[in-house]
Structures are given as structure tokens and as C-alpha cells.
Design a protein around this motif. Structure first.
Motif, mmCIF file in Angstrom:
data_model
loop_
_atom_site.group_PDB
_atom_site.id
_atom_site.type_symbol
_atom_site.label_atom_id
_atom_site.label_comp_id
_atom_site.label_asym_id
_atom_site.label_seq_id
_atom_site.Cartn_x
_atom_site.Cartn_y
_atom_site.Cartn_z
ATOM 1 N N ARG A 171 0.845 -1.182 0.000
ATOM 2 C CA ARG A 171 0.000 0.000 0.000
ATOM 3 C C ARG A 171 0.886 1.240 0.000
ATOM 4 N NH1 ARG A 171 -2.338 -0.197 6.199
ATOM 5 N NH2 ARG A 171 -0.327 -0.037 7.228
ATOM 6 N N LEU A 172 0.276 2.364 -0.377
ATOM 7 C CA LEU A 172 0.946 3.652 -0.342
ATOM 8 C C LEU A 172 0.347 4.453 0.804
ATOM 9 C CD1 LEU A 172 1.121 4.540 -4.129
ATOM 10 C CD2 LEU A 172 2.883 3.510 -2.698
ATOM 11 N N VAL A 173 1.205 5.077 1.594
ATOM 12 C CA VAL A 173 0.747 5.757 2.802
ATOM 13 C C VAL A 173 1.056 7.245 2.721
ATOM 14 C CG1 VAL A 173 1.046 5.924 5.310
ATOM 15 C CG2 VAL A 173 1.052 3.682 4.197
ATOM 16 N N CYS A 174 0.050 8.059 3.056
ATOM 17 C CA CYS A 174 0.228 9.487 3.243
ATOM 18 C C CYS A 174 0.268 9.718 4.750
ATOM 19 C CB CYS A 174 -0.908 10.282 2.611
ATOM 20 S SG CYS A 174 -0.800 12.054 2.951
ATOM 21 N N ARG A 175 1.430 10.071 5.272
ATOM 22 C CA ARG A 175 1.585 10.254 6.714
ATOM 23 C C ARG A 175 0.819 11.489 7.196
ATOM 24 N NH1 ARG A 175 4.992 7.049 9.152
ATOM 25 N NH2 ARG A 175 5.467 8.493 10.840
ATOM 26 N N PHE A 176 0.724 12.537 6.383
ATOM 27 C CA PHE A 176 0.052 13.765 6.783
ATOM 28 C C PHE A 176 -1.447 13.527 7.000
ATOM 29 C CE2 PHE A 176 -2.134 17.764 5.855
ATOM 30 C CZ PHE A 176 -1.540 18.594 6.793
ATOM 31 N N ASP A 177 -2.096 12.882 6.044
ATOM 32 C CA ASP A 177 -3.539 12.614 6.140
ATOM 33 C C ASP A 177 -3.852 11.305 6.851
ATOM 34 O OD1 ASP A 177 -4.444 14.942 4.741
ATOM 35 O OD2 ASP A 177 -3.839 13.995 2.862
ATOM 36 N N ARG A 178 -2.819 10.511 7.137
ATOM 37 C CA ARG A 178 -2.967 9.187 7.770
ATOM 38 C C ARG A 178 -3.914 8.307 6.943
ATOM 39 N NH1 ARG A 178 -4.009 11.436 13.466
ATOM 40 N NH2 ARG A 178 -5.982 10.439 13.044
ATOM 41 N N LEU A 179 -3.622 8.228 5.641
ATOM 42 C CA LEU A 179 -4.403 7.404 4.730
ATOM 43 C C LEU A 179 -3.489 6.376 4.075
ATOM 44 C CD1 LEU A 179 -6.547 10.128 2.927
ATOM 45 C CD2 LEU A 179 -7.333 8.493 4.640
ATOM 46 N N ALA A 180 -4.028 5.168 3.882
ATOM 47 C CA ALA A 180 -3.304 4.102 3.197
ATOM 48 C C ALA A 180 -4.090 3.713 1.952
ATOM 49 C CB ALA A 180 -3.126 2.897 4.108
ATOM 50 N N TYR A 181 -3.462 3.886 0.800
ATOM 51 C CA TYR A 181 -4.085 3.566 -0.480
ATOM 52 C C TYR A 181 -3.657 2.170 -0.912
ATOM 53 C CZ TYR A 181 -5.031 8.552 -0.604
ATOM 54 O OH TYR A 181 -5.472 9.812 -0.303
ATOM 55 N N PRO A 182 -4.592 1.319 -1.280
ATOM 56 C CA PRO A 182 -4.228 -0.052 -1.679
ATOM 57 C C PRO A 182 -3.522 -0.090 -3.026
ATOM 58 C CG PRO A 182 -6.564 0.323 -2.062
ATOM 59 C CD PRO A 182 -6.030 1.554 -1.376
ATOM 60 N N ILE A 183 -2.788 -1.168 -3.236
ATOM 61 C CA ILE A 183 -2.158 -1.444 -4.523
ATOM 62 C C ILE A 183 -2.727 -2.773 -5.002
ATOM 63 C CG2 ILE A 183 0.003 -1.920 -5.725
ATOM 64 C CD1 ILE A 183 1.418 -0.211 -3.630
ATOM 65 N N ASN A 184 -3.422 -2.746 -6.125
ATOM 66 C CA ASN A 184 -4.033 -3.948 -6.695
ATOM 67 C C ASN A 184 -3.301 -4.347 -7.970
ATOM 68 O OD1 ASN A 184 -5.990 -4.016 -4.697
ATOM 69 N ND2 ASN A 184 -7.402 -2.752 -5.871
ATOM 70 N N LYS A 185 -2.696 -5.527 -7.949
ATOM 71 C CA LYS A 185 -1.977 -6.069 -9.105
ATOM 72 C C LYS A 185 -0.926 -5.094 -9.615
ATOM 73 C CE LYS A 185 -5.846 -8.934 -10.404
ATOM 74 N NZ LYS A 185 -6.868 -9.232 -11.398
ATOM 75 N N GLY A 186 -0.217 -4.439 -8.684
ATOM 76 C CA GLY A 186 0.849 -3.523 -9.036
ATOM 77 C C GLY A 186 0.392 -2.118 -9.384
ATOM 78 N N ILE A 187 -0.911 -1.864 -9.325
ATOM 79 C CA ILE A 187 -1.449 -0.551 -9.686
ATOM 80 C C ILE A 187 -2.007 0.134 -8.443
ATOM 81 C CG2 ILE A 187 -3.151 0.679 -11.086
ATOM 82 C CD1 ILE A 187 -3.030 -1.747 -13.006
ATOM 83 N N PRO A 188 -1.482 1.318 -8.080
ATOM 84 C CA PRO A 188 -2.005 2.019 -6.906
ATOM 85 C C PRO A 188 -3.412 2.563 -7.165
ATOM 86 C CG PRO A 188 -0.293 3.318 -7.974
ATOM 87 C CD PRO A 188 -0.374 2.025 -8.706
ATOM 88 N N VAL A 189 -4.277 2.392 -6.187
ATOM 89 C CA VAL A 189 -5.654 2.889 -6.270
ATOM 90 C C VAL A 189 -5.703 4.179 -5.453
ATOM 91 C CG1 VAL A 189 -8.077 2.378 -5.854
ATOM 92 C CG2 VAL A 189 -6.506 0.528 -6.458
ATOM 93 N N LEU A 190 -5.510 5.307 -6.123
ATOM 94 C CA LEU A 190 -5.425 6.599 -5.440
ATOM 95 C C LEU A 190 -6.780 7.300 -5.434
ATOM 96 C CD1 LEU A 190 -1.970 7.805 -6.766
ATOM 97 C CD2 LEU A 190 -2.507 6.707 -4.588
ATOM 98 N N ILE A 191 -7.739 6.634 -4.830
ATOM 99 C CA ILE A 191 -9.092 7.159 -4.690
ATOM 100 C C ILE A 191 -9.366 7.293 -3.197
ATOM 101 C CG2 ILE A 191 -11.538 6.750 -5.141
ATOM 102 C CD1 ILE A 191 -10.631 5.006 -7.528
ATOM 103 N N GLU A 192 -9.731 8.504 -2.767
ATOM 104 C CA GLU A 192 -9.907 8.766 -1.336
ATOM 105 C C GLU A 192 -10.899 7.797 -0.697
ATOM 106 O OE1 GLU A 192 -10.975 12.456 1.695
ATOM 107 O OE2 GLU A 192 -11.109 12.759 -0.461
ATOM 108 N N GLU A 193 -11.966 7.464 -1.385
ATOM 109 C CA GLU A 193 -12.979 6.569 -0.836
ATOM 110 C C GLU A 193 -12.457 5.146 -0.644
ATOM 111 O OE1 GLU A 193 -13.595 8.567 -3.546
ATOM 112 O OE2 GLU A 193 -14.690 10.088 -2.422
ATOM 113 N N GLU A 194 -11.431 4.770 -1.373
ATOM 114 C CA GLU A 194 -10.837 3.434 -1.274
ATOM 115 C C GLU A 194 -9.739 3.361 -0.210
ATOM 116 O OE1 GLU A 194 -11.689 0.639 -3.057
ATOM 117 O OE2 GLU A 194 -13.344 1.769 -3.925
#
Length: 63
Positions: free
Chosen positions: A29-52
Motif C-alpha cells: 500500500r501507499l501511505v500518506c503520513r500527513f492525512d494518515r491514509l493508506a491507499y491499496p495497490i491492486n496487481k501492481g497498480i495504486p488505487v489513489l481514490i480517497e474513498e478506497e
């Protein structure tokens, strides 16, 4: 398919436009430390959608 770490140079958090860090401890996953959000990575592709994104507590942030 694995995530290409070099993408971190051009990717940004969609919420604050800040830097993302790669976390491969539990699941990739990709993590934004400022917003404390973790974005999933599906099959090597980051899902950079706030709702996800998963909201992290201070204790859950990777060191």
C-alpha cells in the motif's frame, strides 16, 4: 505484478498532494503520513481514490 518503486517520484496523495511512502509490511500500500491514509495497490497498480483509502491511527503509521 509488483509495484514499481520509481513511481513514488511522480505520485502524490490525491487529498493533500503530499509525498506518499511505500509500505509492504502487511500488504502493499501507499501511505500518506500527513492525512494518515493508506491507499491499496491492486496487481501492481495504486488505487489513489480517497474513498478506497484506509484511515490509519497514529499507532498504525509505518515507521
Amino acid at each position: 505484478m509488483a509495484f514499481d518503486i520509481q513511481l513514488l517520484e511522480i505520485l502524490a496523495c490525491p487529498v493533500c498532494k503530499g509525498k506518499l511512502t511505500f509500505d509492504a509490511t502487511e500488504e502493499e500500500r501507499l501511505v500518506c503520513r500527513f492525512d494518515r491514509l493508506a491507499y491499496p495497490i491492486n496487481k501492481g497498480i495504486p488505487v489513489l481514490i480517497e474513498e478506497e483509502a484506509e484511515t490509519l491511527s497514529s499507532e498504525e503509521l509505518p515507521k
